[in-house]
Motif scaffolding. Structure first.
Motif, PDB file in Angstrom:
ATOM      1  N   PHE A 142      -9.442  48.395   9.807  1.00 37.00           N
ATOM      2  CA  PHE A 142      -9.098  48.884  10.878  1.00 37.00           C
ATOM      3  C   PHE A 142      -9.223  50.389  11.167  1.00 37.00           C
ATOM      4  N   TYR A 143      -8.697  51.146   9.948  1.00 36.44           N
ATOM      5  CA  TYR A 143      -8.778  52.597  10.156  1.00 36.44           C
ATOM      6  C   TYR A 143     -10.144  53.133  10.261  1.00 36.44           C
ATOM      7  N   LEU A 144     -11.017  52.351   9.416  1.00 36.83           N
ATOM      8  CA  LEU A 144     -12.464  52.739   9.759  1.00 36.83           C
ATOM      9  C   LEU A 144     -13.060  52.290  11.199  1.00 36.83           C
ATOM     10  N   TRP A 145     -12.601  51.212  11.507  1.00 39.99           N
ATOM     11  CA  TRP A 145     -13.110  50.839  13.004  1.00 39.99           C
ATOM     12  C   TRP A 145     -12.787  51.892  13.848  1.00 39.99           C
ATOM     13  N   ARG A 146     -11.529  52.201  13.926  1.00 36.30           N
ATOM     14  CA  ARG A 146     -10.946  53.462  14.718  1.00 36.30           C
ATOM     15  C   ARG A 146     -11.660  54.770  14.591  1.00 36.30           C
ATOM     16  N   ALA A 147     -12.173  54.937  13.367  1.00 35.60           N
ATOM     17  CA  ALA A 147     -12.491  56.342  13.178  1.00 35.60           C
ATOM     18  C   ALA A 147     -14.018  56.265  13.487  1.00 35.60           C
ATOM     19  N   THR A 148     -14.711  55.172  13.409  1.00 31.50           N
ATOM     20  CA  THR A 148     -16.169  55.274  13.734  1.00 31.50           C
ATOM     21  C   THR A 148     -16.657  54.757  14.874  1.00 31.50           C
ATOM     22  N   ASP A 149     -15.632  53.754  15.474  1.00 31.57           N
ATOM     23  CA  ASP A 149     -16.087  52.850  16.539  1.00 31.57           C
ATOM     24  C   ASP A 149     -17.158  51.824  16.275  1.00 31.57           C
ATOM     25  N   ILE A 150     -17.423  51.620  15.159  1.00 29.75           N
ATOM     26  CA  ILE A 150     -18.604  50.566  14.632  1.00 29.75           C
ATOM     27  C   ILE A 150     -17.756  49.415  14.432  1.00 29.75           C
ATOM     28  N   ASP A 151     -18.356  48.270  15.241  1.00 30.24           N
ATOM     29  CA  ASP A 151     -18.000  46.879  15.268  1.00 30.24           C
ATOM     30  C   ASP A 151     -18.037  46.021  13.741  1.00 30.24           C
ATOM     31  N   LEU A 152     -18.948  46.869  13.117  1.00 27.18           N
ATOM     32  CA  LEU A 152     -19.078  45.970  11.808  1.00 27.18           C
ATOM     33  C   LEU A 152     -17.888  45.694  11.256  1.00 27.18           C
ATOM     34  N   PHE A 153     -17.067  46.831  11.095  1.00 22.91           N
ATOM     35  CA  PHE A 153     -15.737  46.972  10.661  1.00 22.91           C
ATOM     36  C   PHE A 153     -14.678  45.624  11.082  1.00 22.91           C
ATOM     37  N   ARG A 154     -14.951  45.131  12.126  1.00 22.32           N
ATOM     38  CA  ARG A 154     -14.173  44.241  12.595  1.00 22.32           C
ATOM     39  C   ARG A 154     -14.965  42.925  12.756  1.00 22.32           C
ATOM     40  N   GLU A 155     -15.952  42.824  12.027  1.00 16.06           N
ATOM     41  CA  GLU A 155     -16.510  41.522  11.657  1.00 16.06           C
ATOM     42  C   GLU A 155     -15.526  40.631  10.874  1.00 16.06           C
ATOM     43  N   PRO A 156     -15.361  39.494  11.589  1.00 15.36           N
ATOM     44  CA  PRO A 156     -14.193  38.624  11.064  1.00 15.36           C
ATOM     45  C   PRO A 156     -14.703  38.262   9.144  1.00 15.36           C
ATOM     46  N   LEU A 157     -15.882  37.921   9.134  1.00 19.77           N
ATOM     47  CA  LEU A 157     -16.301  37.685   7.739  1.00 19.77           C
ATOM     48  C   LEU A 157     -15.964  38.666   6.676  1.00 19.77           C
ATOM     49  N   LEU A 158     -16.393  39.832   7.147  1.00 22.16           N
ATOM     50  CA  LEU A 158     -16.247  41.121   6.352  1.00 22.16           C
ATOM     51  C   LEU A 158     -14.460  41.327   6.161  1.00 22.16           C
ATOM     52  N   VAL A 159     -14.017  41.138   7.031  1.00 28.01           N
ATOM     53  CA  VAL A 159     -12.194  41.517   7.009  1.00 28.01           C
ATOM     54  C   VAL A 159     -11.706  40.423   6.416  1.00 28.01           C
ATOM     55  N   GLY A 160     -12.198  39.283   6.409  1.00 25.07           N
ATOM     56  CA  GLY A 160     -11.373  38.032   5.771  1.00 25.07           C
ATOM     57  C   GLY A 160     -11.690  38.123   4.217  1.00 25.07           C
ATOM     58  N   ILE A 161     -13.201  38.530   3.597  1.00 24.33           N
ATOM     59  CA  ILE A 161     -13.229  38.909   2.201  1.00 24.33           C
ATOM     60  C   ILE A 161     -12.434  40.077   1.817  1.00 24.33           C
ATOM     61  N   TRP A 162     -12.378  41.071   2.538  1.00 20.90           N
ATOM     62  CA  TRP A 162     -11.652  42.062   2.185  1.00 20.90           C
ATOM     63  C   TRP A 162     -10.138  41.789   2.037  1.00 20.90           C
ATOM     64  N   LEU A 163      -9.507  41.205   3.072  1.00 20.40           N
ATOM     65  CA  LEU A 163      -8.141  40.557   2.873  1.00 20.40           C
ATOM     66  C   LEU A 163      -8.041  39.863   1.620  1.00 20.40           C
ATOM     67  N   ALA A 164      -9.027  38.957   1.262  1.00 16.47           N
ATOM     68  CA  ALA A 164      -8.632  37.986  -0.220  1.00 16.47           C
ATOM     69  C   ALA A 164      -8.608  38.918  -1.200  1.00 16.47           C
ATOM     70  N   GLY A 165      -9.496  39.977  -1.122  1.00 21.98           N
ATOM     71  CA  GLY A 165      -9.773  40.779  -2.320  1.00 21.98           C
ATOM     72  C   GLY A 165      -8.322  41.712  -2.560  1.00 21.98           C
ATOM     73  N   VAL A 166      -7.696  42.055  -1.336  1.00 19.65           N
ATOM     74  CA  VAL A 166      -6.393  42.911  -1.401  1.00 19.65           C
ATOM     75  C   VAL A 166      -5.432  42.026  -1.964  1.00 19.65           C
ATOM     76  N   ALA A 167      -5.448  40.726  -1.460  1.00 21.05           N
ATOM     77  CA  ALA A 167      -4.493  39.842  -2.010  1.00 21.05           C
ATOM     78  C   ALA A 167      -4.400  39.565  -3.412  1.00 21.05           C
ATOM     79  N   ALA A 168      -5.684  39.683  -3.922  1.00 17.99           N
ATOM     80  CA  ALA A 168      -6.014  39.316  -5.460  1.00 17.99           C
ATOM     81  C   ALA A 168      -5.362  40.671  -6.084  1.00 17.99           C
ATOM     82  N   LEU A 169      -5.719  41.775  -5.616  1.00 20.32           N
ATOM     83  CA  LEU A 169      -5.087  43.019  -6.426  1.00 20.32           C
ATOM     84  C   LEU A 169      -3.370  42.852  -6.261  1.00 20.32           C
TER      85      LEU A 169
END
Length: 274
Positions: free
Chosen positions: A179-206
């Motif tokens: 979300f921070y990167l999306w607000r800073a760059t306005d690039i919709d790639l950072f809002r992509e559900p698949l990318l965000v979902g994988i990222w959340l799973a990685g944070v949960a594992a950490l």
């Protein structure tokens, strides 16, 4: 088990946990005990942190994404303050420790999961919901593990000045990195559900991992650079006011870069201790 007074993460330190409270003993008939302002103050700060985290959900429902993210950040700041207040006032209690863990689970697990789901993952409701659940559940499991280890004397990481896994407030901050990167760059790639979902799973594992992570006790700068460090902190604070989203993104990336360095430092410290 002793607590580290330099560690700001209340989910890592039983800051409110003191000796067995007198209310655990059989009550004395005719004697009524009240809560003093000294003991209520840190619990009030914890309640404020809980309200801030849950209010972020309300902002997300109305589409106020910036306000929702700021509400979680405010909850993290309050969470870092209540334990210090309790130690300064000598107002530690078992009630405060349990309330703090419950507030952390809701503010840094449930609330970020719902906010990020509404912001991005709802575009892929099935897989997105599972990713949100992973963050919320792993945060709750982390805090449950911490509570279960309160009376455990053998904690290798903590005895050497490190934490086990990513703390709940920092885990929530890392979850918001897309979300921070999306607000800073306005690039919709950072809002992509698949990318965000994988990222959340990685944070949960950490968050539930057994890896050694940095604490304030393990970060000890040399005397020769302490003035420079103070200047750096001032610059970071100014950057948060001028470019908050870029600065928050840099803090998140910097913490991730620090994790491998912390693992190497922990191994060296463990060898010396052995």
């Amino acid at each position: 088990m002793t607590s580290n007074p330099n560690d700001p993460y209340d989910d890592e330190i039983p800051a409110r946990l003191g000796p067995k409270a007198a209310e655990d003993e059989p009550p004395v008939i005719g004697k009524v005990r009240g809560l003093s302002l000294r003991t209520m103050l840190p619990n009030a700060v914890t309640a404020a942190a809980l309200c801030s985290g849950l209010t972020g959900i309300r902002f997300a429902i109305s589409g106020a994404w910036d306000a929702a993210a700021v509400a979680i950040i405010v909850a993290g700041l309050l969470d870092g303050a209540d334990g210090r207040i309790a130690r300064a006032l000598k107002a530690q209690s078992r009630f405060g420790a349990e309330l703090d863990s419950l507030a952390d689970s809701l503010s840094f697990g449930t609330a970020p999961a719902i906010i990020i789901y509404l912001w991005s993952l709802s575009a892929e409701p099935r897989l997105g919901w599972f990713a949100a659940l992973a963050l919320a559940i792993c945060c709750a499991l982390r805090l449950a593990r911490f509570n279960a280890q309160i009376d455990t004397k053998n904690q290798p990481h903590k005895s050497l000045g490190f934490l086990t896994g990513v703390p709940a407030p920092l885990g929530a901050g890392l979850a918001f990195l897309p979300f921070y990167l999306w607000r800073a760059t306005d690039i919709d790639l950072f809002r992509e559900p698949l990318l965000v979902g994988i990222w959340l799973a990685g944070v949960a594992a950490l968050m539930i991992s057994n890896m050694a992570t940095p604490s304030w006790g393990s970060l000890r700068p040399r005397r020769g650079v302490r003035l420079e460090l103070l200047a750096f902190v001032g610059i970071v604070f100014a950057a948060l006011l001028v470019e908050p989203w870029w600065t928050l993104s840099a803090i998140g990336v910097g913490y991730l870069v620090l994790l491998p360095t912390t693992l190497l430092k922990y191994r060296r410290v463990r060898r010396r201790a052995a």
